[in-house]
Design a protein around this motif. Structure first.
Motif, mmCIF file in Angstrom:
data_model
loop_
_atom_site.group_PDB
_atom_site.id
_atom_site.type_symbol
_atom_site.label_atom_id
_atom_site.label_comp_id
_atom_site.label_asym_id
_atom_site.label_seq_id
_atom_site.Cartn_x
_atom_site.Cartn_y
_atom_site.Cartn_z
ATOM 1 N N LEU A 45 1.052 -1.048 -0.141
ATOM 2 C CA LEU A 45 0.010 0.145 0.190
ATOM 3 C C LEU A 45 0.818 1.268 0.508
ATOM 4 N N ARG A 46 2.349 0.921 0.357
ATOM 5 C CA ARG A 46 2.778 2.641 0.955
ATOM 6 C C ARG A 46 2.475 3.380 -0.826
ATOM 7 N N TRP A 47 2.755 4.512 -0.784
ATOM 8 C CA TRP A 47 2.753 5.159 -2.214
ATOM 9 C C TRP A 47 1.774 5.465 -2.730
ATOM 10 N N GLU A 48 0.281 4.416 -2.568
ATOM 11 C CA GLU A 48 -0.437 4.077 -3.212
ATOM 12 C C GLU A 48 -1.950 4.724 -2.434
ATOM 13 N N VAL A 109 -5.658 3.358 14.085
ATOM 14 C CA VAL A 109 -3.747 4.132 13.943
ATOM 15 C C VAL A 109 -4.217 4.136 12.291
ATOM 16 N N LEU A 110 -3.696 5.925 11.779
ATOM 17 C CA LEU A 110 -3.535 6.187 10.591
ATOM 18 C C LEU A 110 -2.353 5.832 9.584
ATOM 19 N N VAL A 111 -2.035 5.627 9.064
ATOM 20 C CA VAL A 111 -1.227 5.747 8.709
ATOM 21 C C VAL A 111 -1.009 5.982 7.070
ATOM 22 N N GLY A 112 -0.002 7.170 6.998
ATOM 23 C CA GLY A 112 -0.184 8.168 5.725
ATOM 24 C C GLY A 112 0.744 7.069 4.655
ATOM 25 N N LYS A 113 0.935 7.635 3.438
ATOM 26 C CA LYS A 113 1.028 6.772 2.201
ATOM 27 C C LYS A 113 2.730 6.837 2.257
ATOM 28 N N ASP A 114 3.183 7.430 2.988
ATOM 29 C CA ASP A 114 4.999 6.793 3.197
ATOM 30 C C ASP A 114 5.221 5.884 4.145
ATOM 31 N N GLY A 115 3.942 5.851 4.852
ATOM 32 C CA GLY A 115 4.517 4.269 5.595
ATOM 33 C C GLY A 115 4.752 4.700 7.293
ATOM 34 N N GLY A 116 4.476 6.025 7.195
ATOM 35 C CA GLY A 116 4.790 6.073 8.667
ATOM 36 C C GLY A 116 3.645 6.158 9.651
ATOM 37 N N VAL A 117 3.712 6.825 10.486
ATOM 38 C CA VAL A 117 2.304 6.806 11.639
ATOM 39 C C VAL A 117 1.965 8.376 11.915
ATOM 40 N N LYS A 118 0.372 8.247 11.131
ATOM 41 C CA LYS A 118 0.574 9.744 11.235
ATOM 42 C C LYS A 118 -0.566 10.344 12.646
ATOM 43 N N ARG A 119 -1.530 9.406 13.260
ATOM 44 C CA ARG A 119 -2.530 9.653 14.286
ATOM 45 C C ARG A 119 -2.394 8.339 15.050
#
Length: 146
Positions: A45-48, A109-119
């Motif tokens: 899912l990364r970047w997608e 858990v919200l994960v960004g497109k970059d794979g980092g945990v955002k919230r």
């Protein structure tokens, strides 16, 4: 809209691969539902997509069902922001992401497109609050301007 190397067809294939790679029995929901089973990792899912991970002790957990109701009502906003909702309601299975995040009861858990945990949240959040978090991200700002 296409980002990076992925065409819409490739993006769909990657999302499908992530879902098919998931262990069975992890989530309530099927067919046209917004909820998909939790995969062992999020690399496809990364970047997608922006994964929203929902962990609960069971599919009947009150916080889990409240969060699902809020997200289902905001289906169009999820699609617009390329959010994929992934759920693990089987603590006994102890999947890789459950081990990584170590939820004690309900966990969002919200994960960004970059794979980092955002919230992360231990209680359900309103869809508008989720959208505000995402819409403030630089990548989302670029998407909205394109």
């Amino acid at each position: 809209m296409t980002y990076g190397f992925a065409t819409p067809g490739l993006r769909a294939a990657l999302l499908g691969a992530a879902i098919l790679a998931a262990p069975s029995g992890h989530a309530q929901g099927s067919g046209g539902d917004i909820v998909q089973p939790m995969p062992d990792d999020l690399s496809a899912l990364r970047w997608e997509a922006r994964p929203v991970l929902l962990f609960a002790a069971s599919a009947n957990d009150a916080a889990y069902t409240e969060q699902l109701a809020a997200l289902r009502e905001a289906r169009d906003g999820l699609a617009d922001r390329e959010i994929v909702v992934l759920a693990d309601t089987s603590p006994d299975t102890n999947g890789a992401l459950r081990q990584r995040f170590g939820p004690d009861g309900f966990l969002f858990v919200l994960v960004g497109k970059d794979g980092g945990v955002k919230r992360t949240e231990t209680a359900p959040i309103a869809a508008g609050s989720l959208f505000d978090t995402i819409d403030a991200m630089p990548m989302r700002q670029r998407e909205m301007s394109e």
